[in-house]
Design an enzyme around this catalytic site. Structure first.
Site, PDB file in Angstrom:
ATOM      1  N   LYS A 133     -28.776   7.753 -31.091  1.00 49.46           N
ATOM      2  CA  LYS A 133     -28.637   6.333 -30.719  1.00 49.46           C
ATOM      3  C   LYS A 133     -28.953   6.047 -29.250  1.00 49.46           C
ATOM      4  O   LYS A 133     -29.529   5.011 -28.938  1.00 49.46           O
ATOM      5  CB  LYS A 133     -27.219   5.833 -31.052  1.00 49.46           C
ATOM      6  CG  LYS A 133     -26.977   5.687 -32.552  1.00 49.46           C
ATOM      7  CD  LYS A 133     -25.601   5.104 -32.818  1.00 49.46           C
ATOM      8  CE  LYS A 133     -25.379   4.896 -34.297  1.00 49.46           C
ATOM      9  NZ  LYS A 133     -24.107   4.216 -34.590  1.00 49.46           N
TER      10      LYS A 133
ATOM     11  N   ASP B  52     -23.893  -2.289 -34.721  1.00 53.75           N
ATOM     12  CA  ASP B  52     -22.537  -1.782 -34.990  1.00 53.75           C
ATOM     13  C   ASP B  52     -21.477  -2.820 -34.623  1.00 53.75           C
ATOM     14  O   ASP B  52     -20.473  -2.973 -35.314  1.00 53.75           O
ATOM     15  CB  ASP B  52     -22.280  -0.491 -34.190  1.00 53.75           C
ATOM     16  CG  ASP B  52     -23.051   0.694 -34.751  1.00 53.75           C
ATOM     17  OD1 ASP B  52     -23.491   0.633 -35.915  1.00 53.75           O
ATOM     18  OD2 ASP B  52     -23.221   1.690 -34.020  1.00 53.75           O
TER      19      ASP B  52
HETATM   20  N1  LIG Z   1     -17.762   2.738 -39.419  1.00 52.44           N
HETATM   21  C1  LIG Z   1     -18.854   2.820 -38.688  1.00 52.44           C
HETATM   22  O1  LIG Z   1     -19.876   2.179 -38.973  1.00 52.44           O
HETATM   23  C2  LIG Z   1     -18.855   3.700 -37.462  1.00 52.44           C
HETATM   24  C3  LIG Z   1     -19.783   3.482 -36.431  1.00 52.44           C
HETATM   25  C4  LIG Z   1     -19.743   4.310 -35.296  1.00 52.44           C
HETATM   26  C5  LIG Z   1     -18.789   5.346 -35.219  1.00 52.44           C
HETATM   27  N2  LIG Z   1     -17.920   5.528 -36.254  1.00 52.44           N
HETATM   28  C6  LIG Z   1     -16.896   6.604 -36.187  1.00 52.44           C
HETATM   29  O2  LIG Z   1     -16.219   6.549 -34.945  1.00 52.44           O
HETATM   30  C7  LIG Z   1     -15.842   7.859 -34.529  1.00 52.44           C
HETATM   31  C8  LIG Z   1     -16.326   8.085 -33.099  1.00 52.44           C
HETATM   32  O3  LIG Z   1     -17.755   8.038 -33.087  1.00 52.44           O
HETATM   33  P1  LIG Z   1     -18.555   7.917 -31.707  1.00 52.44           P
HETATM   34  O4  LIG Z   1     -19.991   7.821 -32.050  1.00 52.44           O
HETATM   35  O5  LIG Z   1     -17.931   6.888 -30.837  1.00 52.44           O
HETATM   36  O6  LIG Z   1     -18.263   9.378 -31.073  1.00 52.44           O
HETATM   37  P2  LIG Z   1     -18.314   9.832 -29.575  1.00 52.44           P
HETATM   38  O7  LIG Z   1     -19.211   8.970 -28.759  1.00 52.44           O
HETATM   39  O8  LIG Z   1     -18.535  11.308 -29.611  1.00 52.44           O
HETATM   40  O9  LIG Z   1     -16.791   9.567 -29.018  1.00 52.44           O
HETATM   41  C9  LIG Z   1     -15.728  10.326 -29.516  1.00 52.44           C
HETATM   42  C10 LIG Z   1     -14.410   9.740 -29.013  1.00 52.44           C
HETATM   43  O10 LIG Z   1     -13.341  10.515 -29.590  1.00 52.44           O
HETATM   44  C11 LIG Z   1     -12.501  10.997 -28.530  1.00 52.44           C
HETATM   45  N3  LIG Z   1     -11.923  12.295 -28.874  1.00 52.44           N
HETATM   46  C12 LIG Z   1     -12.576  13.393 -29.325  1.00 52.44           C
HETATM   47  N4  LIG Z   1     -11.698  14.408 -29.500  1.00 52.44           N
HETATM   48  C13 LIG Z   1     -10.475  13.920 -29.150  1.00 52.44           C
HETATM   49  C14 LIG Z   1      -9.161  14.494 -29.115  1.00 52.44           C
HETATM   50  N5  LIG Z   1      -8.930  15.758 -29.486  1.00 52.44           N
HETATM   51  N6  LIG Z   1      -8.141  13.699 -28.727  1.00 52.44           N
HETATM   52  C15 LIG Z   1      -8.366  12.420 -28.355  1.00 52.44           C
HETATM   53  N7  LIG Z   1      -9.573  11.832 -28.353  1.00 52.44           N
HETATM   54  C16 LIG Z   1     -10.616  12.580 -28.750  1.00 52.44           C
HETATM   55  C17 LIG Z   1     -13.426  11.117 -27.338  1.00 52.44           C
HETATM   56  O11 LIG Z   1     -12.661  11.179 -26.168  1.00 52.44           O
HETATM   57  P3  LIG Z   1     -13.239  11.956 -24.867  1.00 52.44           P
HETATM   58  O12 LIG Z   1     -14.100  10.964 -24.146  1.00 52.44           O
HETATM   59  O13 LIG Z   1     -12.004  12.334 -24.121  1.00 52.44           O
HETATM   60  O14 LIG Z   1     -13.998  13.155 -25.360  1.00 52.44           O
HETATM   61  C18 LIG Z   1     -14.231   9.818 -27.497  1.00 52.44           C
HETATM   62  O15 LIG Z   1     -13.494   8.714 -27.052  1.00 52.44           O
HETATM   63  C19 LIG Z   1     -16.456   8.820 -35.535  1.00 52.44           C
HETATM   64  O16 LIG Z   1     -15.447   9.178 -36.458  1.00 52.44           O
HETATM   65  C20 LIG Z   1     -17.531   8.000 -36.218  1.00 52.44           C
HETATM   66  O17 LIG Z   1     -17.768   8.409 -37.541  1.00 52.44           O
HETATM   67  C21 LIG Z   1     -17.913   4.728 -37.346  1.00 52.44           C
END
Ligand SMILES: NC(=O)c1ccc[n+]([C@@H]2O[C@H](COP(=O)([O-])OP(=O)(O)OC[C@H]3O[C@@H](n4cnc5c(N)ncnc54)[C@H](OP(=O)(O)O)[C@@H]3O)[C@@H](O)[C@H]2O)c1
Length: 280
Positions: free
Chosen positions: A71, A108
């Site tokens: 992305k 999104d």
């Molecule tokens: N429904 C939909 O259409 C949709 C769209 C987009 C995303 N999502 C979902 O949203 C989730 C995040 O996606 P993303 O693309 O935003 O991922 P990302 O950019 O990798 O961000 C991950 C987030 O999770 C946090 N995190 C990871 N491990 C953690 C832990 N052990 N304790 C606390 N926080 C933790 C990270 O914090 P740090 O910064 O501290 O690492 C960061 O804030 C995924 O499950 C994805 O499937 C869904």
């Protein structure tokens, strides 16, 4: 609606990509509207993304969606992107223009809001403070959506505090970054709690968050959709909060993509939701 002379083509680029529910989602719309076309999973390695995107036009694709890990990189490749996509820093959709150039958008944020309004039609962004957990790509779309829907107070909480601070600086708006250690108490008085972290997703531990301070009137929204009910949503439901997961966010972001690729308005029906739910 019918385009008998045209075979409509789109797809999703990811690495890996075969877990994506998007081909099933978009295939439903081809069938429902009686259109000849296909939506394909496109397994593209990061170092091949630019060549793959540039090949869309010559191959007759109207465009594609993008999923992990493409992305952000795709935003740097496309010829045009709207302000929203630039603010969020990532695109979820590419459209091939008539002149062969590529336009990137982020849908999104739209999926996030439409899903919320479908589940809670009376929801208003200014009803009370929103707490957003996480500061990754999903969070950037969610926070941008809440700001532009009129939220008056957004409490942003991320394990890595600096990342939240950067997000708040990039997006502006009424965002306060709350330290991770204060996350439980920060739920006090909130009208909406959104989890955008990966915690609670299949294969990951639950989000470490105690809901005691959260009003029972608050809506709890987890943008994860696998599983359909995360431990956070189960805990919120058990204490009487209204809950929703991220499946509708995925479904609704497909609608502006169809409008942009094929000029068509498509619907998120109950039948479609059930079809995708059955695969989870
Ligand atoms: N429904 C939909 O259409 C949709 C769209 C987009 C995303 N999502 C979902 O949203 C989730 C995040 O996606 P993303 O693309 O935003 O991922 P990302 O950019 O990798 O961000 C991950 C987030 O999770 C946090 N995190 C990871 N491990 C953690 C832990 N052990 N304790 C606390 N926080 C933790 C990270 O914090 P740090 O910064 O501290 O690492 C960061 O804030 C995924 O499950 C994805 O499937 C869904």
């Amino acid at each position: 609606m019918s385009h008998p002379e045209t075979f409509l083509l789109a797809g999703v680029m990811g690495w890996p990509v075969m877990h994506s529910r998007s081909p099933k989602l978009h295939s439903y719309w081809f069938e429902r509207y009686g259109l000849a076309g296909a939506y394909l999973p496109l397994a593209i390695q990061p170092d091949g993304l630019e060549r793959a995107l540039r090949a869309l036009g010559p191959l007759g694709f109207a465009g594609c969606n993008l999923t992990i890990p493409h992305k952000e990189q795709a935003l740097r490749i496309v010829d045009h992107a709207d302000d929203r996509a630039r603010r969020i820093g990532a695109i979820s959709c590419v459209t091939v223009n008539k002149d062969g150039t590529l336009t990137g958008t982020n849908n999104d944020w739209y999926g996030f809001l439409e899903n919320l309004l479908e589940a809670q039609p009376s929801w208003r962004a200014d009803a009370g403070p929103a707490v957003v957990m996480g500061a990754g790509g999903g969070s950037r779309a969610v926070v941008d959506a809440l700001i532009h829907a009129g939220a008056k107070e957004i409490r942003l909480i991320n394990r890595t505090h600096e990342r939240a601070v950067t997000l708040a600086r990039d997006l502006g708006g009424p965002v306060t970054c709350v330290p991770w250690a204060e996350r439980h108490a920060a739920l006090d008085g909130a009208a909406l709690l959104v989890n955008t972290t990966s915690q609670g997703m299949v294969g990951n531990p639950p989000l470490d968050l105690t809901l005691d301070a959260l009003p029972r009137s608050a809506i709890v929204y987890d943008i994860i959709y696998i599983p359909g009910q995360t431990p956070l949503l189960a805990a919120a439901h058990a204490r009487g909060n209204a809950t929703l997961n991220g499946l509708g966010m995925l479904l609704h972001q497909g609608r502006p993509a169809w409008k942009s690729w094929f000029g068509l308005d498509v619907e998120v029906t109950r039948e479609l939701r059930a079809l995708i739910e059955a695969t989870i």
